[in-house]
Design a protein around this motif. Structure first.
Motif, PDB file in Angstrom:
ATOM      1  N   HIS A  77      -2.087  -1.842  -2.759  1.00 31.17           N
ATOM      2  CA  HIS A  77      -2.438  -2.635  -1.584  1.00 31.17           C
ATOM      3  C   HIS A  77      -2.624  -4.071  -2.051  1.00 31.17           C
TER       4      HIS A  77
ATOM      5  N   THR B 203      -4.133   2.597  -4.929  1.00 29.64           N
ATOM      6  CA  THR B 203      -4.527   3.842  -4.272  1.00 29.64           C
ATOM      7  C   THR B 203      -3.983   5.026  -5.043  1.00 29.64           C
TER       8      THR B 203
ATOM      9  N   LYS C 151      -0.118  -2.638   2.576  1.00 36.13           N
ATOM     10  CA  LYS C 151       0.146  -1.431   1.794  1.00 36.13           C
ATOM     11  C   LYS C 151       1.627  -1.394   1.439  1.00 36.13           C
TER      12      LYS C 151
END
Length: 156
Positions: free
Chosen positions: A84, A151, A61
């Protein structure tokens, strides 16, 4: 009709029987039969059993990056992205962690060269992903990054 009263009566009776069966099927499935509601516990255990053999890919991440994007208007445009990185081998993680500033520079470089309308489209997101993967893999001179997962991806 055929002209024969007996055959005509039989055909009429069969047509009425078929129509009655079709209407009866529709009435039964729509009005009489009620499908039982699913039970949460049973569905949860079946979901766990179905996904028991699956594993999620290991990923690194990255920190959230905000990139200024060129705009034709006077309005300031930016890309707010959190990524990610999915790598091929587990030992690639440490190498990626070491060069995380270089990866951030690559992301900023690629993002700042794209137009806001391009980044808002699905094709633009795929192009952005492909360019970032290619540049990171070229940095290592071998394939290290398998995929990128967003994300957070906001074009303002």
């Amino acid at each position: 009709m055929t002209g024969n009263k007996t055959i005509d009566t039989v055909i009429l009776g069969l047509a009425l029987l078929a129509t009655g069966a079709a209407v009866g099927t529709f009435v039964y499935t729509e009005k009489i039969y009620k499908k039982p509601l699913p039970k949460d516990e049973i569905e949860l255990t079946s979901l766990k059993n179905d996904t028991k053999g699956l594993s999620k890919p290991e990923s690194l991440k990255l920190d959230k990056v905000t990139i200024n994007i060129p705009s034709n208007t006077r309005r300031l445009r930016f890309l707010d992205v959190q990524i990610h990185l999915v790598y091929f081998k587990p030992d690639d993680r440490s190498a990626l962690e070491e060069i995380s500033p270089v990866i951030n520079d690559i992301i900023i470089d690629v993002g700042s060269q794209m137009e806001p309308d391009e980044l808002n489209s699905i094709a633009g997101k795929l192009i952005f992903e492909n360019r970032v993967k290619t540049k990171i893999n070229n940095y290592f001179n071998r394939p290290v990054i398998k995929e990128l997962f967003y994300t957070k991806f906001v074009v303002q």
